[in-house]
Motif scaffolding. Structure first.
Motif, mmCIF file in Angstrom:
data_model
loop_
_atom_site.group_PDB
_atom_site.id
_atom_site.type_symbol
_atom_site.label_atom_id
_atom_site.label_comp_id
_atom_site.label_asym_id
_atom_site.label_seq_id
_atom_site.Cartn_x
_atom_site.Cartn_y
_atom_site.Cartn_z
ATOM 1 N N SER A 1 9.278 -4.270 -5.662
ATOM 2 C CA SER A 1 8.419 -4.875 -6.686
ATOM 3 C C SER A 1 6.945 -4.767 -6.328
ATOM 4 N N ALA B 1 6.267 -3.726 -9.834
ATOM 5 C CA ALA B 1 6.267 -5.071 -10.426
ATOM 6 C C ALA B 1 5.964 -5.055 -11.917
ATOM 7 N N ASP B 2 5.104 -4.131 -12.352
ATOM 8 C CA ASP B 2 4.684 -4.117 -13.751
ATOM 9 C C ASP B 2 5.717 -3.479 -14.675
ATOM 10 N N LYS B 3 6.725 -2.830 -14.132
ATOM 11 C CA LYS B 3 7.685 -2.149 -15.003
ATOM 12 C C LYS B 3 9.146 -2.442 -14.624
ATOM 13 N N LEU B 4 9.374 -3.592 -14.043
ATOM 14 C CA LEU B 4 10.732 -3.968 -13.658
ATOM 15 C C LEU B 4 10.968 -5.441 -13.946
ATOM 16 N N GLU B 5 12.000 -5.710 -14.739
ATOM 17 C CA GLU B 5 12.407 -7.079 -15.040
ATOM 18 C C GLU B 5 13.897 -7.207 -14.729
ATOM 19 N N VAL B 6 14.233 -8.100 -13.795
ATOM 20 C CA VAL B 6 15.626 -8.305 -13.397
ATOM 21 C C VAL B 6 16.025 -9.735 -13.715
ATOM 22 N N SER B 7 17.116 -9.877 -14.451
ATOM 23 C CA SER B 7 17.619 -11.220 -14.780
ATOM 24 C C SER B 7 19.033 -11.373 -14.224
ATOM 25 N N VAL C 1 8.453 -0.731 -19.177
ATOM 26 C CA VAL C 1 9.176 -1.809 -18.511
ATOM 27 C C VAL C 1 10.679 -1.585 -18.695
ATOM 28 N N TYR D 1 14.449 -3.187 -18.182
ATOM 29 C CA TYR D 1 15.123 -4.477 -18.048
ATOM 30 C C TYR D 1 16.517 -4.264 -17.447
ATOM 31 N N LYS E 1 19.915 -6.339 -16.299
ATOM 32 C CA LYS E 1 20.642 -7.610 -16.386
ATOM 33 C C LYS E 1 21.879 -7.538 -15.498
#
Length: 279
Positions: free
Chosen positions: A154, A158-164, A201, A203, A205
């Motif tokens: 990250s 960090a600006d193009k990765l979203e982990v849930s 970005v 995503y 999941k």
């Protein structure tokens, strides 16, 4: 030559040698007057003794063939496990990962020392787990390793990765186990083949369930819409054979890792049996 063909050659060779040796012995005994044989009895004796010799040869050959296959299976199993462990270590020590991490550390040491220190701790934890090899760990430990890895990456993504994360309750996760770095290695493959190839970005999941004595971990990745990613190459890179073999070695042959690639999404499912001791 393959094993059956070699076996036939061995049996034929020994039966021929047996027939020749028996014929010589019989001829010697007849010439010396030790026994009286007519031609028919002589031929039947040779055939009978040859068949007996060939039968014993075949029995012992089948026994050694079975032992050879068992030893060969053990050897292949050992080589696969060794290859799996080496794959994990090499993944962590790959030039791509290593140099990216070093460059990030160099830039953070001057600009943000506390963050550089935290990054070093994440790197240390991840490398330590890599050198421990393939083993069974608690699911909470595996998630911690994934978080160490994501924290390292990250710094660049960090600006193009979203982990849930969608995880079971803590009391359920307390009893869950998995092979070390299984989920982490899959996340790494997603970052290398999707996140790093786009400026959009991405995503990711992660949904974890434990029902009917089976654990199902579903990792879904939404592919970027504006960036061209060739699905054929992506499908080839989404092969998790080694990780699945490691999983089977601990949880049985019903364990598997399957990945499906569409035009919009990658869905990877880690599925393996796990007895719920609380029930």
């Amino acid at each position: 030559m393959n094993i059956p063909k070699v076996s036939l050659y061995v049996v034929a060779l020994l039966m021929t040698a047996s027939a020749i040796s028996i014929a010589l012995v019989q001829l010697i005994t007849i010439n010396m007057g030790w026994s009286e044989y007519n031609s028919q009895i002589f031929i039947l004796a040779i055939v009978f003794d040859t068949l007996i010799g060939g039968g014993f040869t075949l029995v012992f050959l089948l026994y050694f063939l079975r032992r050879y296959r068992e030893v060969n299976a053990l050897k292949q199993s050992f080589e696969q496990k060794l290859s799996a462990q080496n794959d994990v270590i090499k993944a962590r020590l790959s030039p791509h990962f290593f140099f990216n991490t070093i460059n990030t550390l160099v830039s953070l040491i001057e600009s943000n020392p506390p963050r550089a220190s935290a990054l070093l701790q994440n790197v240390s934890a991840l490398f330590r787990a890599s050198f421990n090899g393939a083993r069974e760990i608690s699911f909470e430990e595996e998630i911690a390793l994934c978080e160490h890895y994501l924290a390292i990456e990250s710094s660049r993504l960090a600006d193009k990765l979203e982990v849930s994360w969608h995880l079971p309750d803590e009391d359920i996760m307390y009893d869950m186990v998995v092979t070390a770095l299984t989920l982490q290695s899959i996340l790494e493959r997603m970052l290398l083949n999707v996140v790093e190839l786009t400026t959009e970005v991405v995503y990711i999941k992660i949904n974890v369930t434990w029902e009917m004595h089976r654990v199902a971990i579903v990792i879904s990745v939404d592919l970027p819409k504006k960036t061209l990613i060739i699905n054929h190459d992506l499908r080839q890179n989404m092969n998790f054979y080694i990780q699945a073999e490691r999983l089977r070695s601990y949880f049985g042959q019903s364990a598997d890792i399957k990945s499906t690639v569409t035009n919009t999404q990658i869905i990877t499912i880690i599925d393996y049996p796990l007895q719920d001791v609380s029930l």
